[in-house]
Design an enzyme around this catalytic site. Structure first.
Site, mmCIF file in Angstrom:
data_model
loop_
_atom_site.group_PDB
_atom_site.id
_atom_site.type_symbol
_atom_site.label_atom_id
_atom_site.label_comp_id
_atom_site.label_asym_id
_atom_site.label_seq_id
_atom_site.Cartn_x
_atom_site.Cartn_y
_atom_site.Cartn_z
ATOM 1 N N GLY A 94 -50.755 32.578 65.561
ATOM 2 C CA GLY A 94 -50.990 32.403 67.058
ATOM 3 C C GLY A 94 -52.059 31.343 67.119
ATOM 4 N N SER A 126 -50.406 32.063 59.132
ATOM 5 C CA SER A 126 -50.728 30.897 60.135
ATOM 6 C C SER A 126 -52.345 31.385 60.458
ATOM 7 C CB SER A 126 -50.030 30.837 61.006
ATOM 8 O OG SER A 126 -50.207 29.501 61.646
ATOM 9 N N ALA A 127 -52.615 31.573 61.791
ATOM 10 C CA ALA A 127 -53.966 31.846 62.265
ATOM 11 C C ALA A 127 -54.333 33.222 61.353
ATOM 12 C CB ALA A 127 -54.023 32.223 63.586
ATOM 13 N N HIS A 163 -49.975 24.904 58.012
ATOM 14 C CA HIS A 163 -48.834 24.002 58.756
ATOM 15 C C HIS A 163 -49.269 22.491 58.285
ATOM 16 C CE1 HIS A 163 -47.173 26.886 61.596
ATOM 17 N NE2 HIS A 163 -48.372 27.291 61.622
ATOM 18 N N GLU A 198 -45.916 24.190 55.369
ATOM 19 C CA GLU A 198 -45.104 25.156 55.844
ATOM 20 C C GLU A 198 -44.368 26.190 54.897
ATOM 21 O OE1 GLU A 198 -43.167 23.556 59.398
ATOM 22 O OE2 GLU A 198 -45.245 23.991 60.589
#
Lengths: 242, 242
Positions: A94, A126-127, A163, A198
């Site tokens: 997020g 991700s985050a 990403h 990704e």
């Protein structure tokens, strides 16, 4: 270099929780099962998204399909105690600033670090992979809230840029590419950066840092040309970064 | 709303200093001449880029071709005094975190704000346009250094998201679009956001906030659908944001 005491660490650091055309975490299911061997209950940290309830519901459903019970920290009366007793920890993606600020405000950083250094399995996506790094300085997110410090979990000794997107030679857009942004990071900071595409993840286990998944990764170091490494590479052996 | 005392302000807030196929600031030359009417010497703040010398040389050459003398603050023994006596101020683009940290470390924010509120012409480009806003919270740059606060110049009462890029319907990349990132900003913050496409600028003059340039802008407000406004629109009249 990973330090000798790091051999207990058991991490999966995912670039992206959903790849094009697949469902949530589908492309990482076998990696997740591998990290969570022997585990039944997992503490989930949903703080990177605004709507924590629906995020927790989505993650709970996905992990239940793999046979794991997820307990979301945002529903716990004492999140540090949930972490203290967790069999494994999963931090979802997020907004990285929102996530790090919540971890700081809830005083969770030290507890997570101590558990992971003691061998508690950790998954970040991700985050959630960025906050596993020493700082959040390689996020592409908007700084929508201000954490008191950019210092993060420091579970590894390099930065991840998830990403990771290669420059589009046909683009007429003049904004910086991800590679140019990482170049700005290296103008101001020493640590190496792993551009994680990704479909990829890093697996930290038995002191190795292995590239998993379907794509190569791009490694950026100050004063050096970026290099590409293939899936299966151990970054502690084949590059100087980890 | 702009306040009555804001009628002295004379700003040009540019999305992007170089558009595809043109030279540095070429697409904004007539707007720059308009803001700088009657001005000869301009204070330049090159802090958003790492190599301040070559940045200052590039900007000096470009403004000299328009008949203006640029003085770079990084060569001044006392940057606050340079700002205090400047006939106009130009803040160039680059990394917004680096830029804001330098303005804070050099104690320039109050001086710039006070001069601009008194009518000193101000040009910002890209990161230089973001620091003209209340905060840097709508930057897309990597947070490569940590400013002591995210608070910026507050020359306008909304946020700009420069280099605004529309979603690419053919993309298989799963990272957030700029619109989604602005949505995260609005989950946490109240101020409206102007998505300023690369050919565009905002001209603040006589209490109006006009959209200039070749592209429409996209306005984002909490709880509302985004709207498109055309060049020539006064945002203080035709939207509720300024």
């Amino acid at each position: 270099m990973l330090k000798p005491e790091d051999s207990a660490k058991n991490l999966l650091l995912i670039s992206c929780s959903t790849i094009h055309g697949r469902g949530y975490l589908d492309h990482m299911e076998s990696n997740i099962r591998d990290v969570l061997r022997g585990v039944q209950r997992i503490a989930f940290l949903p703080y990177a998204l605004y709507d924590r309830d629906s995020y927790a519901a989505k993650a709970e459903e996905r992990f239940m399909r793999m046979g794991f019970a997820l307990e979301s920290a945002h529903r716990s009366p004492a999140p540090p105690r949930l972490i203290e007793s967790a069999e494994a920890i999963f931090i979802g993606g997020g907004n990285t600033f929102r996530l790090l600020k919540a971890l700081q405000d809830l005083n969770l950083l030290e507890m997570i670090r101590s558990r992971v250094e003691g061998g508690c399995p950790f998954i970040g996506s991700s985050a959630g992979s960025i906050v596993a790094c020493p700082t959040l300085k390689t996020t592409k997110d908007m700084p929508v809230v201000q954490p008191r410090s950019f210092d993060a979990l420091r579970l590894v000794n390099f930065q991840i840029s998830p990403h990771y997107l290669d420059p589009d030679p046909s683009s007429t857009h003049m904004g910086e590419t991800q590679e140019e942004r990482i170049g700005q990071y290296l103008e101001e900071n020493e640590l190496a950066v792993v551009g994680l595409r990704e479909a990829s993840a890093l697996r930290v286990r038995h002191g190795a840092v292995l590239l998993h998944g379907a794509a190569s990764a791009r490694i950026f170091q100050r004063g050096k040309k970026p290099i590409e490494v293939l899936p299966g590479t151990d970054l502690t052996v084949d590059t100087a970064i980890a």
